[in-house]
Design an enzyme around this catalytic site. Sequence first.
Site, short mmCIF file in Angstrom:
data_model
loop_
_atom_site.label_atom_id
_atom_site.label_comp_id
_atom_site.label_asym_id
_atom_site.label_seq_id
_atom_site.Cartn_x
_atom_site.Cartn_y
_atom_site.Cartn_z
NE ARG A 234 11.22 25.87 9.83
CZ ARG A 234 11.92 24.80 10.22
NH1 ARG A 234 11.37 23.61 10.22
NH2 ARG A 234 13.17 24.94 10.64
CG ASP A 258 6.74 16.98 12.77
OD1 ASP A 258 6.24 16.65 13.87
OD2 ASP A 258 7.96 17.22 12.63
CD GLU A 263 6.10 24.24 14.45
OE1 GLU A 263 7.17 23.81 14.80
OE2 GLU A 263 5.70 24.21 13.27
CG HIS A 295 8.96 21.14 14.58
ND1 HIS A 295 8.96 22.40 14.04
CD2 HIS A 295 10.01 20.51 14.03
CE1 HIS A 295 9.97 22.52 13.21
NE2 HIS A 295 10.62 21.38 13.18
P1 NAD Z 1 17.82 21.16 1.79
O1 NAD Z 1 18.32 22.55 1.70
O2 NAD Z 1 18.80 20.03 1.73
O3 NAD Z 1 16.72 20.90 0.64
C1 NAD Z 1 15.72 21.81 0.33
C2 NAD Z 1 15.34 21.60 -1.13
O4 NAD Z 1 14.23 22.44 -1.45
C3 NAD Z 1 16.47 21.97 -2.11
O5 NAD Z 1 16.70 20.91 -3.01
C4 NAD Z 1 15.94 23.21 -2.81
O6 NAD Z 1 16.38 23.34 -4.15
C5 NAD Z 1 14.44 22.95 -2.75
N1 NAD Z 1 13.64 24.13 -3.03
C6 NAD Z 1 13.94 25.43 -2.81
N2 NAD Z 1 12.94 26.22 -3.28
C7 NAD Z 1 12.02 25.39 -3.81
C8 NAD Z 1 10.77 25.62 -4.45
N3 NAD Z 1 10.28 26.86 -4.63
N4 NAD Z 1 10.07 24.55 -4.87
C9 NAD Z 1 10.55 23.29 -4.71
N5 NAD Z 1 11.73 23.02 -4.10
C10 NAD Z 1 12.44 24.06 -3.66
O7 NAD Z 1 16.98 21.10 3.13
P2 NAD Z 1 16.61 19.81 4.00
O8 NAD Z 1 17.69 19.52 4.97
O9 NAD Z 1 16.14 18.72 3.10
O10 NAD Z 1 15.40 20.39 4.86
C11 NAD Z 1 14.18 20.78 4.25
C12 NAD Z 1 13.33 21.52 5.28
O11 NAD Z 1 12.89 20.59 6.27
C13 NAD Z 1 14.07 22.60 6.08
O12 NAD Z 1 14.11 23.83 5.39
C14 NAD Z 1 13.25 22.68 7.33
O13 NAD Z 1 12.26 23.68 7.15
C15 NAD Z 1 12.57 21.33 7.44
N6 NAD Z 1 13.00 20.54 8.60
C16 NAD Z 1 12.06 20.03 9.44
C17 NAD Z 1 12.44 19.27 10.54
C18 NAD Z 1 11.43 18.67 11.49
O14 NAD Z 1 11.80 18.29 12.61
N7 NAD Z 1 10.17 18.53 11.11
C19 NAD Z 1 13.80 19.04 10.79
C20 NAD Z 1 14.74 19.56 9.88
C21 NAD Z 1 14.34 20.31 8.80
#
Ligand code: NAD
Length: 332
Positions: A234, A258, A263, A295
């Site tokens: 994000r 990305d 955005e 994105h």
């Molecule tokens: P997920 O919930 O499986 O994993 C997120 C991880 O971040 C978890 O392990 C959590 O413990 C960790 N986390 C939380 N707070 C933290 C902190 N302060 N410091 C370090 N780590 C921390 O989520 P995911 O499915 O892996 O997705 C991650 C992010 O990717 C989503 O939240 C979304 O914003 C983004 N995303 C982007 C796209 C894209 O098209 N670019 C698509 C899907 C998701």
Amino acid sequence: MKILFYDTKSYDRDSFESARINYPEIEIEYLKSDLEPRTAALAEGFDAVCGFVSSNIGKQTLEILHAKGIRLILLRSAGFNNVDVDTAKQYGMRIMRVPGYSPEAVAEHAMALALACNRRIYKAYNKVRENDFSLSGLMGFNLYQKTAGIIGTGKIGAAMCRICHGFGMKVIAYDVYENESLKDFVEYVSLEKLLKESDLISLHCPLMDSTYHMIQLDTIKQMKDGVILVNTSRGALVKTDDLIEGIRMHKFAGVGLDVYEEETDNVFEDRSDEILKHSTTARLLSFPNVMITSHQGFFTREALQSIAQTTLQNAMDFLAGIYGPNDIIQTH
Ligand code: NAD
């Protein structure tokens, strides 16, 4: 069940119409406009609405949707930082998302950005098209035996760890929870150590109060000179003005984004030159070692099919009163 879909493109309609064959109970109307207070009232007469990453699902939008009788909001995304969860809870509205539609799609895009920045692929592409076959300005470094620092090792971060491991990189990670499945090849370290030792830093944690602007001048200064920074998570994880300062200090070999802070402001939908000129994203684009994509991390055939299937199943689970991990408000 009638669902109003906001912010839809032709590819959304294609994937949802294919998936809908298995869900004859569901009727969908597709809107191009995004969900926000001005468009929320259009949901009158529908049972549910469906939004995406830029939808404004704040207090005001929720108030209007609630007044129109909407009890279910479906998100065609994993992230839900755009939702006012407290207000949704207060109105007893259910918000369901697609937590892990294809982590590899996003992780592969993160690596694509890292490689493109490192080996100057965009510059090479343009040079050769101009009949310039010289190699000046194209030198990169081997990722093999370098250190990848992965921040956030949930579904996407774990996929990125596996990719980096496959490249022969040493993989270190920082997360508030350790992912057991990675223990054979990932070493968990403090954020400070990760920043100091990584040649490639990739962000994969969600946007929350605790992660807002986690990459700012102080954390940038702790990074190695010549690091590659990739953000597919994000935009607001990175403080853009400070990133620009870091780029000016020659901290980065490359920056691949990305996602970017502006955005959700629709800066690029309203393409007035004046707005574009003053946007921080446009300032970022003026640097030759910055690569921005719009994105598109999620944007693969497999991911779109999976998003459509899970979103429609979420709607059916709502009808059946089934709660599960796709609910962002855990009440059961
Ligand atoms: P997920 O919930 O499986 O994993 C997120 C991880 O971040 C978890 O392990 C959590 O413990 C960790 N986390 C939380 N707070 C933290 C902190 N302060 N410091 C370090 N780590 C921390 O989520 P995911 O499915 O892996 O997705 C991650 C992010 O990717 C989503 O939240 C979304 O914003 C983004 N995303 C982007 C796209 C894209 O098209 N670019 C698509 C899907 C998701």
